[in-house]
Design a protein around this motif. Structure first.
Motif, PDB file in Angstrom:
ATOM      1  N   PRO A  62       0.845  -1.191   0.000  1.00 30.53           N
ATOM      2  CA  PRO A  62       0.000   0.000   0.000  1.00 30.53           C
ATOM      3  C   PRO A  62       0.886   1.248   0.000  1.00 30.53           C
ATOM      4  CG  PRO A  62       0.169  -0.860   2.221  1.00 30.53           C
ATOM      5  CD  PRO A  62       0.956  -1.780   1.344  1.00 30.53           C
ATOM      6  N   VAL A  98      -6.553   5.570   4.117  1.00 33.54           N
ATOM      7  CA  VAL A  98      -7.180   4.336   3.660  1.00 33.54           C
ATOM      8  C   VAL A  98      -7.973   4.545   2.369  1.00 33.54           C
ATOM      9  CG1 VAL A  98      -9.056   2.742   4.260  1.00 33.54           C
ATOM     10  CG2 VAL A  98      -7.228   3.226   5.908  1.00 33.54           C
ATOM     11  N   ASN A 131      -5.907   5.099  -0.720  1.00 35.42           N
ATOM     12  CA  ASN A 131      -5.290   3.865  -1.177  1.00 35.42           C
ATOM     13  C   ASN A 131      -6.258   3.031  -2.008  1.00 35.42           C
ATOM     14  OD1 ASN A 131      -2.481   2.613  -0.363  1.00 35.42           O
ATOM     15  ND2 ASN A 131      -2.991   4.195   1.140  1.00 35.42           N
ATOM     16  N   VAL A 189      -2.356   4.908   6.263  1.00 32.53           N
ATOM     17  CA  VAL A 189      -2.120   3.477   6.149  1.00 32.53           C
ATOM     18  C   VAL A 189      -0.918   2.997   6.971  1.00 32.53           C
ATOM     19  CG1 VAL A 189      -1.335   1.722   4.503  1.00 32.53           C
ATOM     20  CG2 VAL A 189      -3.341   3.106   4.009  1.00 32.53           C
ATOM     21  N   ILE A 195      -4.170  -3.932   6.955  1.00 33.69           N
ATOM     22  CA  ILE A 195      -3.724  -3.640   5.588  1.00 33.69           C
ATOM     23  C   ILE A 195      -4.194  -4.738   4.651  1.00 33.69           C
ATOM     24  CG2 ILE A 195      -1.691  -3.399   4.091  1.00 33.69           C
ATOM     25  CD1 ILE A 195      -0.310  -1.978   6.402  1.00 33.69           C
ATOM     26  N   LEU A 224      -7.689  -4.186   3.937  1.00 29.59           N
ATOM     27  CA  LEU A 224      -7.796  -3.058   3.020  1.00 29.59           C
ATOM     28  C   LEU A 224      -7.571  -3.510   1.575  1.00 29.59           C
ATOM     29  CD1 LEU A 224      -7.609   0.041   2.299  1.00 29.59           C
ATOM     30  CD2 LEU A 224      -5.217  -0.103   2.948  1.00 29.59           C
TER      31      LEU A 224
END
Ligand code: ATP
Ligand code: MG
Length: 505
Positions: free
Chosen positions: A93, A99, A102, A145, A153, A156
């Motif tokens: 990321p 977040v 991303n 992040v 992560i 995500l």
């Protein structure tokens, strides 16, 4: 157009790297609305095959047919636009963005017209909240992040892959850092996607997962296709046998030695951070394998990082060989013959542009200096070759850059590095994460051997069979505290789970 049975067909794919035939005519046919497991030992070619599908590598031969049409995928953008998305084995990321940025990177929603277009942050926020709601995930879209845990992560990345509304989603070891609940969550998402007709290609070394969620299983070995079966025709033993090409009757080596005297004594170790580990006391014996169980977030990693001098402690004492010691830095730790194999090896452990030999010897350069203070290359090569052999690292030779090894093989090299430091206390954080069954057995054998030679091992593991199969004793942590130490021979999964949850909410 005639109706096709398969959503995706990869036919006779070949791919060669210098000195390695990574794929040798591999065929993969994926039915719509199914979970298709892709299995094989470390270095079998799974990630390479998927990178060919995702446009990261260009295959040397073979063709790809998506919904009955032959396609040419030269870039991951092509793949995404054709409805193929991928969660990579190595997560990358953008750490300094939040977040939601991303997730929507490269495709931010905009408002306004012509030259007056600006990013529509409100819509981006709403889309993100909606996405997380659909997936039942609890992540704040504004979090940077860099501040997320590895497991968040990974969640995500899963959300991001889903957000492309793809027809095929590749998941390359998606659960390697997820907690039990998060794994269940992912399986729910997978079921949802499948019922919408999406196909999931699922790569994992965790057998239990494979048999639970997959419809079809394709097994590869050494860059070749072994076959595709319906999951219901398979058992763990059959999969292992087809993956490794031999019977693997035993998953753990026999352990005979009894631990000796106390080597290290930890008393009331407490972190300066109130939410981290506190008041942890235990003893580690010579020749003992001390397993450390607990849920993700129990502060196990933090504890052993403190023992290695990577984190400060507020109070508590450590005794080694009966003497009080101070371990403030990893150099102190090394002086006391403590070694640590970290959990996030791919991030913190490897030197990607150095080769296998250099990565193997780097923690021990002093051992390889000759009287003129030059590196004794011959000795370095012999030791490296020996480790490549022992751990079955799949590579043409020691000159290969470590970044070109498969994920699991990189980890083996790092384990070799710490074994060479000849520690008295070896601390391993999830030592077999991402490692295939065959190589797991090799690593367990090495651990058992070290214990027999009188070395002491502290092993954090989230895999129950591994804790139960290898530990003399198991200490369980719960929310930063020690919730119990149990005899490995008598321990049960239920007991470990009960202790792991002891101090939670
Ligand atoms: N960029 C590259 N350059 C050279 N060799 C490579 C490269 N990428 C992969 N390889 C080699 O191709 C083979 C297959 O690797 P791949 O990453 O596909 O394995 P894998 O099945 O995903 O294994 P793992 O379970 O360890 O992730 C390995 O021998 C690897 O070293
Ligand atoms: Mg891989």
């Amino acid at each position: 157009m005639t109706e096709t049975r398969y959503l995706l067909e990869m036919n006779q794919i070949t791919k060669e790297f210098p000195g390695v035939k990574a794929l040798d005519g591999v065929t993969l046919k994926v039915r719509p609305g199914t979970v298709h497991a892709l299995m094989g030992e470390n270095g079998a070619g799974k990630s390479t095959l998927m990178k060919c599908l995702f446009g990261i590598y260009k295959p040397d031969g073979g063709d790809i047919i998506l919904e009955g049409r032959q396609v040419s995928i030269n870039h991951s953008k092509d793949a995404l636009s054709m409805g193929v998305s991928m969660i990579h084995q190595e997560l990358h990321p953008v750490p300094f963005r939040n977040v939601m940025e991303n997730i929507w990177l490269g495709r931010f929603p905009v408002k306004g017209f012509g030259p007056f277009k600006i990013v529509d942050h409100k819509k981006m926020y709403e889309d993100t909240v909606k996405l997380f709601q659909d997936l039942d995930m609890d992540i704040d879209p504004y979090t940077i992040v860099r501040e997320l845990s590895v497991s968040k992560i990974q969640s995500l990345e899963i959300a991001k892959a889903v957000s492309f509304r793809s027809k095929v989603i590749v998941m390359d070891e998606p659960t390697s850092s997820l907690t039990g609940n998060e794994v269940e969550q992912l399986f729910k998402i997978i079921h949802q996607l499948r019922s919408r007709g999406v196909s999931i290609i699922y790569i994992s070394h965790k057998m239990e997962e494979i048999l639970r969620i997959s419809d079809d299983v394709t097994i590869m070995r050494d860059g070749r296709l072994i076959g595709t079966w319906e999951a219901k025709e398979l058992t763990t033993d059959l999969i292992i046998q087809r993956m490794v090409g031999r019977d693997l009757s035993q998953r753990f080596p026999e352990r005979h030695n009894t631990p000796g005297d106390v080597l290290m004594k930890v008393d009331g170790l407490t972190s300066p951070h109130p939410k981290s580990f506190r008041d942890v006391s235990f003893e580690l014996r010579k020749g003992e394998v001390l397993g450390v169980g607990g849920l993700v977030g129990a502060q196990r990693t933090e504890l052993i990082e403190a023992l290695f001098g990577l984190r400060t402690v507020a109070s508590g004492e450590i005794h080694i060989h009966g003497k009080k010691v101070k371990i403030k830095t990893p150099i102190d730790a090394k002086k006391h013959k403590i070694a640590l194999l970290t959990e996030e090896r791919r991030v913190t452990g490897i030197f990607p542009v150095l080769n296998i030999k250099e990565n193997t010897i780097i923690a021990n350069l002093d051992r390889y200096l000759n009287p003129l203070k030059l590196i004794n290359d011959h000795k370095a090569r012999i030791d490296t070759d020996q480790n490549i052999g022992k751990l079955r690292v799949k590579t043409p030779n020691y000159k290969t850059l470590i970044k070109n090894l498969s994920g699991g093989n990189q980890q083996k090299v790092l384990l070799a590095r710490w074994l060479l430091t000849e520690p008295e206390i070896l601390m391993l954080d999830e030592p077999t994460r991402g490692i295939d069954v065959g190589a797991k057995f090799e690593i367990y054998s090495i651990i058992a051997d070290l214990a027999k030679q009188g070395k002491s091992i502290i092993m954090i593991s989230s895999e129950m069979p591994e804790l139960l199969g290898m530990s003399d004793r198991i200490m369980v942590m719960s929310d930063g505290r020690l919730s119990g130490i149990i005899d490995g021979a008598k321990a049960t999964e239920e007991e470990i789970m009960r202790l792991a949850a002891k101090h939670l909410g």
